[in-house]
Design a protein around this motif. Structure first.
Motif, PDB file in Angstrom:
ATOM      1  N   HIS A 224      64.761  64.871  -1.083  1.00  0.00           N
ATOM      2  CA  HIS A 224      63.450  64.803  -0.438  1.00  0.00           C
ATOM      3  C   HIS A 224      62.579  63.855  -1.246  1.00  0.00           C
ATOM      4  O   HIS A 224      62.562  63.950  -2.474  1.00  0.00           O
ATOM      5  N   PRO A 225      61.842  62.983  -0.570  1.00  0.00           N
ATOM      6  CA  PRO A 225      61.846  62.786   0.874  1.00  0.00           C
ATOM      7  C   PRO A 225      63.062  61.983   1.350  1.00  0.00           C
ATOM      8  O   PRO A 225      63.588  61.139   0.612  1.00  0.00           O
TER       9      PRO A 225
ATOM     10  N   ARG B  25      63.874  59.449   4.567  1.00  0.00           N
ATOM     11  CA  ARG B  25      63.106  58.708   5.570  1.00  0.00           C
ATOM     12  C   ARG B  25      64.015  57.830   6.411  1.00  0.00           C
ATOM     13  O   ARG B  25      65.092  57.415   5.976  1.00  0.00           O
TER      14      ARG B  25
ATOM     15  N   ARG C  95      59.650  56.752   8.375  1.00  0.00           N
ATOM     16  CA  ARG C  95      59.212  58.068   8.856  1.00  0.00           C
ATOM     17  C   ARG C  95      59.934  59.172   8.085  1.00  0.00           C
ATOM     18  O   ARG C  95      61.162  59.174   8.001  1.00  0.00           O
ATOM     19  N   THR C  96      59.192  60.113   7.554  1.00  0.00           N
ATOM     20  CA  THR C  96      59.770  61.196   6.766  1.00  0.00           C
ATOM     21  C   THR C  96      60.381  62.249   7.679  1.00  0.00           C
ATOM     22  O   THR C  96      59.739  62.725   8.619  1.00  0.00           O
TER      23      THR C  96
ATOM     24  N   THR D  80      62.211  65.066   6.324  1.00  0.00           N
ATOM     25  CA  THR D  80      62.464  66.297   5.592  1.00  0.00           C
ATOM     26  C   THR D  80      61.146  66.963   5.231  1.00  0.00           C
ATOM     27  O   THR D  80      60.127  66.299   5.058  1.00  0.00           O
TER      28      THR D  80
ATOM     29  N   GLY E  99      63.913  69.901   1.605  1.00  0.00           N
ATOM     30  CA  GLY E  99      64.659  68.757   2.114  1.00  0.00           C
ATOM     31  C   GLY E  99      66.056  69.123   2.556  1.00  0.00           C
ATOM     32  O   GLY E  99      66.275  69.989   3.403  1.00  0.00           O
TER      33      GLY E  99
END
Length: 309
Positions: A43-44, A46, A51-52, A54, A66
């Protein structure tokens, strides 16, 4: 597409796409709260557009982080984190049942222009400090495809029982709670993935409720983000041997929810317990495809077919 890899020793590995977007951070430092079952996590995570996809320590389940390897019921210990399910009593806060996974070392780390491959050794430690299992973990980032808007994350596990007695793997469902087979590799989505669409192979439309506890080579979760006016899709796929009854240690089933929380797990002990004898090992290989856009079944199937194992 060439990637860039950075390593903050004792903290994390990070992978950037060619435009500088960090698409993966693999955190292996110990978490501070033992009740959350400290363990490495990704985590994160993307998409290529940034765009994330998790979530991390959401207020409903602080131990969801995550993408992480878990084992909710393991010989009386909880390597998932948080409350433990007790037959006849429900979920209870039992800190003395919560174990952890200790990062020991990276035995290999190969960073190439189009691929990162990491081998990690970990120890599963029960509450109180007893070492129960040794894990050899593989993490690979590959197949960045700007045209498709997707990349792939492979995650493998080889776990060996180092106790003098068997390890018994189960889940809340094997302990008596219906449709709560969470255990194994787990993904927690961000808040805006709540209510997303869940897909699996086949001609019929089915949602998360219908696919809970099912078996299939892959499962996909797609949702629309807040703020960015776009969708993302995650595809969770088994390596072929995971579903081969002759080679897999135990049948895998999907644990999947779109509401009240977005989550998917490759559950290795959904309906039945299995036992790992002293000195014995088991292994699984998984693949996640992280994509921009709302993919349909045909696009998912074609993309997976183009990514050989």
């Amino acid at each position: 597409m060439s990637i860039r890899v950075s390593h903050v020793h004792g903290e994390h590995l990070a992978v950037q796409a060619p435009d500088g977007t960090e698409i993966l951070r693999y955190v292996y430092r110990p978490d501070p709260d033992p009740f959350e079952s400290p363990k490495p996590y990704a985590h994160p995570v993307r998409t290529l557009s940034g765009r994330t996809v998790t979530g991390y320590r959401p207020n409903d389940h602080r131990w969801h982080k995550g993408v992480q390897m878990t084992a909710s019921h393991l010989s009386g210990q909880n390597f998932w984190g948080g409350n433990s399910y007790v037959p006849g009593r429900g979920y209870l806060a039992l800190p003395d049942r919560v174990g952890s996974m200790r990062h020991d070392r990276f035995t290999s780390l190969t960073a190439e222009p189009e691929r990162l491959a990491v081998t990690e050794e970990l120890t599963w430690v029960a509450h109180g400090g007893q070492e129960w299992a040794r894990e050899k973990r593989g993490i690979a980032v590959h197949s960045l495809d700007e045209e498709a808007g997707a990349w792939a994350l492979d995650w493998s596990i080889r776990l060996t029982n180092i106790r003098a007695e068997p390890l018994v793997f189960g889940s809340p469902t094997t302990a008596g709670r219906e449709l709560a087979g969470y255990t194994g590799l787990q993904w927690r989505g961000p808040r805006d993935f709540t209510g997303g669409r869940v897909l699996a192979p086949g001609p019929q439309d089915a949602g998360a409720a219908e696919l809970m506890g099912s078996r299939s080579p892959w499962l996909a979760f797609t949702a629309e983000h807040d703020e960015t006016d776009g969708h993302s899709t995650l595809v969770f796929a088994h390596a072929p041997e995971n579903l081969d009854e002759a080679s897999a240690i135990h049948e895998s089933h999907w644990f999947v929810r779109a509401e009240p929380v977005p989550t998917v797990a490759f559950s290795w002990a959904f309906f039945e317990e299995f036992t790992l004898e002293p000195g014995e090992s088991f292994g699984y290989r998984y693949r996640l495809v992280i994509a921009d856009g709302a993919w349909d079944r045909d696009r998912i199937a074609a993309h997976l077919a183009a990514l050989p194992w």
